[in-house]
Design an enzyme around this catalytic site. Structure first.
Site, PDB file in Angstrom:
ATOM      1  N   SER A 185      70.750 144.630  99.676  1.00 40.32           N
ATOM      2  CA  SER A 185      71.775 144.431 100.701  1.00 40.32           C
ATOM      3  C   SER A 185      73.138 144.847 100.166  1.00 40.32           C
ATOM      4  CB  SER A 185      71.831 142.970 101.132  1.00 40.32           C
ATOM      5  OG  SER A 185      72.962 142.723 101.941  1.00 40.32           O
ATOM      6  N   TYR A 200      72.579 133.725 100.511  1.00 40.33           N
ATOM      7  CA  TYR A 200      71.890 134.969 100.868  1.00 40.33           C
ATOM      8  C   TYR A 200      72.310 136.109  99.945  1.00 40.33           C
ATOM      9  CZ  TYR A 200      70.985 139.365 103.111  1.00 40.33           C
ATOM     10  OH  TYR A 200      70.601 140.651 103.336  1.00 40.33           O
TER      11      TYR A 200
END
Length: 324
Positions: A185, A200
């Site tokens: 990510s 996250y």
């Protein structure tokens, strides 16, 4: 004399800087547009994809099938697994075999996950593993507001990915070839901090370091490990009207993904994401953290039910990252 020497030194440094930039641009153009993709079937005739019934995972499954690879689809929703398998059969016919494995990464124990993966790949020549399954906060939260979902994010993104990798690696080691792709990510690789989505982002930082380390560990055994880093991709949880030039569809993004398999340990497969990443890397880290904070605070002001919560109610799937 000293002035002449200083001018010469300044020119030399300037020329070297320009040459270095030109070399970097040439390398980027070669890798992004001109370098031939590897023949993925040489790794093995089967590919395993987790989180394969929606978004990037589903698009990657179809893209792999278009290359003639048989598929093992992993998700927790058996109905969506069957629907995805039927879609693939409908498009590619009997030439592509599809197996499905039902795993709930947020609830099943690591022993169950490992056992089901091992049973699912038994007797198959699995050459490619795509660790795509991932989970994100249902809504941007300060860490002191975090609920039990923070534990689930760690379980899915860190423990689940690690356990699936451990289950698949032995068969690759035996034949001394294989490719493992972990979906990272931009929240960790590019921004390097993502306030209000801190757990996250931290799990994705683990994925990046995990991939880099395995790349070094297993390259000598013929196994290519890679972390592919997406920025914005037009998945259903993206809280804005897309797709656009900056946010490709999962289908466009997955096509770019396959071209990079087997090369660098970390990459941004979509060319415009790579360009964006270069620009962002040049910005001060404090400024990037401030921008990320303002962005997430803005998301908290969106009228509820939020996009995230709607998806949570509608889909029995782990969420993919906001910066996919």
């Amino acid at each position: 004399m000293e002035k002449h020497v200083l001018e010469l030194l300044a020119r030399t440094i300037g020329y070297m800087t320009i040459i270095r930039v030109l070399i970097a641009i040439c390398r980027w153009v070669w890798a992004t547009f001109l370098r031939p993709a590897k023949n993925l079937k040489e790794y093995g005739s089967w590919a395993l994809v987790t989180g394969s019934t929606d978004g990037i995972g589903k698009a990657l499954a179809f893209e792999l099938a278009s290359k003639g690879l048989h598929l093992i689809l992993v998700s927790r929703n058996s109905t969506k697994l069957k629907a995805t398998a039927d879609e693939i059969h409908g498009r590619y016919g009997s030439g592509v075999q599809v197996r499905t494995v039902v795993i709930d990464f947020s609830r099943d124990s690591l022993e169950v996950i490992g056992k089901r993966i091992e049973e699912g790949i038994e007797g198959l020549d699995v050459g490619i593993l795509i660790n795509n399954v991932g989970m994100c906060n249902s809504w941007p939260r300060f860490f002191h507001e975090a609920d039990c979902m923070a534990d689930e994010i760690i379980k899915v993104n860190v423990e689940g990915t690690s356990r699936v990798t451990k289950a698949v690696l032995p068969s690759m080691l035996i034949k001394k070839k294989g490719a493992i792709v972990n979906i990272g990510s931009g929240s960790a690789e590019i921004l390097q901090s993502f306030p209000l989505l801190s757990v996250y982002a931290a799990t994705k930082a683990y994925i990046h370091q995990f991939s880099r380390s395995l790349y070094v560990e297993y390259k000598q055994h013929g196994i290519d490990v890679q972390c592919q880093v997406p920025l914005f991709v037009a998945t259903k949880i993206l809280p804005m009207t897309l797709p656009s030039f900056l946010a490709p569809t999962p289908e466009v993004y997955s096509e770019a993904c396959l071209r990079w398999i087997g090369y660098e340990p970390v990459c941004l497969p979509y060319w415009l994401h790579s360009f964006q990443g270069s620009l962002v890397h040049a910005m001060p880290k404090g400024f990037l953290g401030w921008v990320a904070l303002k962005y997430c605070l803005h998301l908290r002001k969106v009228e509820k039910p939020t996009v995230f919560e709607q998806v949570m109610k509608r889909e029995n799937e782990p969420l993919f990252n906001v910066l996919e």
